[in-house]
Design a protein around this motif. Structure first.
Motif, PDB file in Angstrom:
ATOM      1  N   ALA A   9      -4.892  17.447  12.710  1.00 21.65           N
ATOM      2  CA  ALA A   9      -5.611  16.186  12.850  1.00 21.65           C
ATOM      3  C   ALA A   9      -5.594  15.392  11.551  1.00 21.65           C
ATOM      4  CB  ALA A   9      -7.054  16.450  13.286  1.00 21.65           C
ATOM      5  N   VAL A  10      -5.829  16.052  10.442  1.00 20.42           N
ATOM      6  CA  VAL A  10      -5.831  15.369   9.146  1.00 20.42           C
ATOM      7  C   VAL A  10      -4.424  14.891   8.788  1.00 20.42           C
ATOM      8  CG1 VAL A  10      -6.171  15.699   6.665  1.00 20.42           C
ATOM      9  CG2 VAL A  10      -7.863  16.567   8.281  1.00 20.42           C
ATOM     10  N   ALA A  11      -3.423  15.732   8.986  1.00 23.94           N
ATOM     11  CA  ALA A  11      -2.053  15.371   8.629  1.00 23.94           C
ATOM     12  C   ALA A  11      -1.545  14.207   9.465  1.00 23.94           C
ATOM     13  CB  ALA A  11      -1.132  16.568   8.794  1.00 23.94           C
ATOM     14  N   SER A  12      -1.843  14.215  10.756  1.00 29.41           N
ATOM     15  CA  SER A  12      -1.354  13.125  11.605  1.00 29.41           C
ATOM     16  C   SER A  12      -2.063  11.819  11.276  1.00 29.41           C
ATOM     17  CB  SER A  12      -1.517  13.473  13.086  1.00 29.41           C
ATOM     18  OG  SER A  12      -2.876  13.637  13.409  1.00 29.41           O
ATOM     19  N   THR A  13      -3.334  11.870  10.973  1.00 28.21           N
ATOM     20  CA  THR A  13      -4.063  10.658  10.599  1.00 28.21           C
ATOM     21  C   THR A  13      -3.521  10.071   9.301  1.00 28.21           C
ATOM     22  OG1 THR A  13      -6.056  11.501  11.667  1.00 28.21           O
ATOM     23  CG2 THR A  13      -6.339   9.706  10.100  1.00 28.21           C
ATOM     24  N   LEU A  14      -3.317  10.912   8.312  1.00 28.96           N
ATOM     25  CA  LEU A  14      -2.778  10.437   7.035  1.00 28.96           C
ATOM     26  C   LEU A  14      -1.354   9.926   7.190  1.00 28.96           C
ATOM     27  CD1 LEU A  14      -4.098  13.151   4.567  1.00 28.96           C
ATOM     28  CD2 LEU A  14      -4.921  10.807   4.848  1.00 28.96           C
ATOM     29  N   GLY A  15      -0.556  10.629   7.963  1.00 24.98           N
ATOM     30  CA  GLY A  15       0.831  10.237   8.160  1.00 24.98           C
ATOM     31  C   GLY A  15       0.962   8.896   8.857  1.00 24.98           C
ATOM     32  N   LEU A  16       0.151   8.674   9.869  1.00 26.44           N
ATOM     33  CA  LEU A  16       0.241   7.415  10.601  1.00 26.44           C
ATOM     34  C   LEU A  16      -0.324   6.246   9.804  1.00 26.44           C
ATOM     35  CD1 LEU A  16      -0.718   8.600  14.183  1.00 26.44           C
ATOM     36  CD2 LEU A  16       1.546   7.973  13.341  1.00 26.44           C
ATOM     37  N   SER A  17      -1.386   6.467   9.069  1.00 33.81           N
ATOM     38  CA  SER A  17      -1.984   5.367   8.311  1.00 33.81           C
ATOM     39  C   SER A  17      -1.141   5.003   7.091  1.00 33.81           C
ATOM     40  CB  SER A  17      -3.397   5.729   7.870  1.00 33.81           C
ATOM     41  OG  SER A  17      -3.372   6.817   6.982  1.00 33.81           O
ATOM     42  N   ALA A  18      -0.341   5.928   6.605  1.00 38.24           N
ATOM     43  CA  ALA A  18       0.457   5.669   5.411  1.00 38.24           C
ATOM     44  C   ALA A  18       1.725   4.868   5.699  1.00 38.24           C
ATOM     45  CB  ALA A  18       0.827   6.995   4.754  1.00 38.24           C
ATOM     46  N   CYS A  19       2.052   4.645   6.969  1.00 40.03           N
ATOM     47  CA  CYS A  19       3.297   3.955   7.325  1.00 40.03           C
ATOM     48  C   CYS A  19       3.227   2.442   7.166  1.00 40.03           C
ATOM     49  CB  CYS A  19       3.691   4.281   8.766  1.00 40.03           C
ATOM     50  SG  CYS A  19       4.445   5.898   8.936  1.00 40.03           S
ATOM     51  N   SER A  20       2.063   1.875   7.052  1.00 40.31           N
ATOM     52  CA  SER A  20       1.976   0.411   6.970  1.00 40.31           C
ATOM     53  C   SER A  20       2.507  -0.076   5.632  1.00 40.31           C
ATOM     54  CB  SER A  20       0.537  -0.044   7.155  1.00 40.31           C
ATOM     55  OG  SER A  20      -0.265   0.458   6.121  1.00 40.31           O
ATOM     56  N   GLY A  21       3.315  -1.123   5.675  1.00 36.86           N
ATOM     57  CA  GLY A  21       3.848  -1.730   4.470  1.00 36.86           C
ATOM     58  C   GLY A  21       5.089  -1.055   3.915  1.00 36.86           C
ATOM     59  N   LEU A  22       5.642  -0.097   4.611  1.00 42.30           N
ATOM     60  CA  LEU A  22       6.838   0.591   4.140  1.00 42.30           C
ATOM     61  C   LEU A  22       8.078   0.016   4.804  1.00 42.30           C
ATOM     62  CD1 LEU A  22       5.702   4.322   4.241  1.00 42.30           C
ATOM     63  CD2 LEU A  22       5.781   2.814   2.277  1.00 42.30           C
ATOM     64  N   GLY A  23       9.215   0.227   4.177  1.00 49.70           N
ATOM     65  CA  GLY A  23      10.479  -0.171   4.772  1.00 49.70           C
ATOM     66  C   GLY A  23      10.861   0.773   5.905  1.00 49.70           C
ATOM     67  N   ASP A  24      11.908   0.419   6.631  1.00 44.48           N
ATOM     68  CA  ASP A  24      12.336   1.199   7.783  1.00 44.48           C
ATOM     69  C   ASP A  24      12.728   2.625   7.381  1.00 44.48           C
ATOM     70  OD1 ASP A  24      12.982   1.420  10.575  1.00 44.48           O
ATOM     71  OD2 ASP A  24      15.100   1.413   9.959  1.00 44.48           O
ATOM     72  N   ARG A  25      13.493   2.770   6.300  1.00 43.72           N
ATOM     73  CA  ARG A  25      13.904   4.098   5.848  1.00 43.72           C
ATOM     74  C   ARG A  25      12.704   4.947   5.472  1.00 43.72           C
ATOM     75  NH1 ARG A  25      16.564   4.520   0.234  1.00 43.72           N
ATOM     76  NH2 ARG A  25      14.393   4.211  -0.192  1.00 43.72           N
ATOM     77  N   ASP A  26      11.788   4.357   4.713  1.00 48.61           N
ATOM     78  CA  ASP A  26      10.614   5.098   4.267  1.00 48.61           C
ATOM     79  C   ASP A  26       9.726   5.510   5.439  1.00 48.61           C
ATOM     80  OD1 ASP A  26      11.481   4.808   1.675  1.00 48.61           O
ATOM     81  OD2 ASP A  26      10.328   2.980   1.343  1.00 48.61           O
ATOM     82  N   GLN A  27       9.596   4.629   6.436  1.00 45.73           N
ATOM     83  CA  GLN A  27       8.804   4.967   7.621  1.00 45.73           C
ATOM     84  C   GLN A  27       9.414   6.144   8.362  1.00 45.73           C
ATOM     85  OE1 GLN A  27       8.254   1.545  10.104  1.00 45.73           O
ATOM     86  NE2 GLN A  27       6.771   0.610   8.734  1.00 45.73           N
ATOM     87  N   LYS A  28      10.725   6.127   8.516  1.00 45.16           N
ATOM     88  CA  LYS A  28      11.390   7.227   9.223  1.00 45.16           C
ATOM     89  C   LYS A  28      11.238   8.536   8.455  1.00 45.16           C
ATOM     90  CE  LYS A  28      14.789   4.949  12.139  1.00 45.16           C
ATOM     91  NZ  LYS A  28      13.943   3.848  12.403  1.00 45.16           N
ATOM     92  N   MET A  29      11.354   8.482   7.144  1.00 46.84           N
ATOM     93  CA  MET A  29      11.222   9.688   6.340  1.00 46.84           C
ATOM     94  C   MET A  29       9.790  10.223   6.362  1.00 46.84           C
ATOM     95  SD  MET A  29      13.720   8.724   3.138  1.00 46.84           S
ATOM     96  CE  MET A  29      13.345  10.195   2.204  1.00 46.84           C
ATOM     97  N   LEU A  30       8.811   9.327   6.270  1.00 47.45           N
ATOM     98  CA  LEU A  30       7.416   9.755   6.300  1.00 47.45           C
ATOM     99  C   LEU A  30       7.028  10.291   7.669  1.00 47.45           C
ATOM    100  CD1 LEU A  30       4.794  10.016   4.739  1.00 47.45           C
ATOM    101  CD2 LEU A  30       4.228   7.694   5.423  1.00 47.45           C
ATOM    102  N   SER A  31       7.485   9.620   8.712  1.00 49.31           N
ATOM    103  CA  SER A  31       7.203  10.109  10.063  1.00 49.31           C
ATOM    104  C   SER A  31       7.859  11.460  10.292  1.00 49.31           C
ATOM    105  CB  SER A  31       7.712   9.110  11.104  1.00 49.31           C
ATOM    106  OG  SER A  31       7.029   7.892  10.983  1.00 49.31           O
TER     107      SER A  31
END
Length: 77
Positions: A9-31
């Motif tokens: 629960a904590v990891a998915s919340t942090l992972g999803l909230s951290a995607c805003s403002g990132l480029g396409d490559r960074d979003q794919k890598m973080l996801s």
């Protein structure tokens, strides 16, 4: 098993909230990292292994998979 649910629960919340403002490559890598870490946690919890090791390995593999996915999509353009 309760610790696994809390960790996911904590990891998915942090992972999803951290995607805003990132480029396409960074979003794919973080996801990929978030998904990989989740799969690693569940896999090691089921098999009785080290949960933090599973999360670390899954996160690294997921990050690499996200990078490869992005690069393949860029080549197709």
């Amino acid at each position: 098993m309760r610790n696994v649910a809390i960790t996911l629960a904590v990891a998915s919340t942090l992972g999803l909230s951290a995607c805003s403002g990132l480029g396409d490559r960074d979003q794919k890598m973080l996801s990929g990292a978030a998904i990989g870490a989740g799969v690693g946690v569940v896999g090691t919890a089921v098999t009785g292994g080290c949960i933090s090791c599973g999360a670390l390995i899954g996160g690294v593999v997921g990050t690499g998979a996200g990078y490869i996915l992005h690069e393949n999509e860029e080549r197709r353009k």
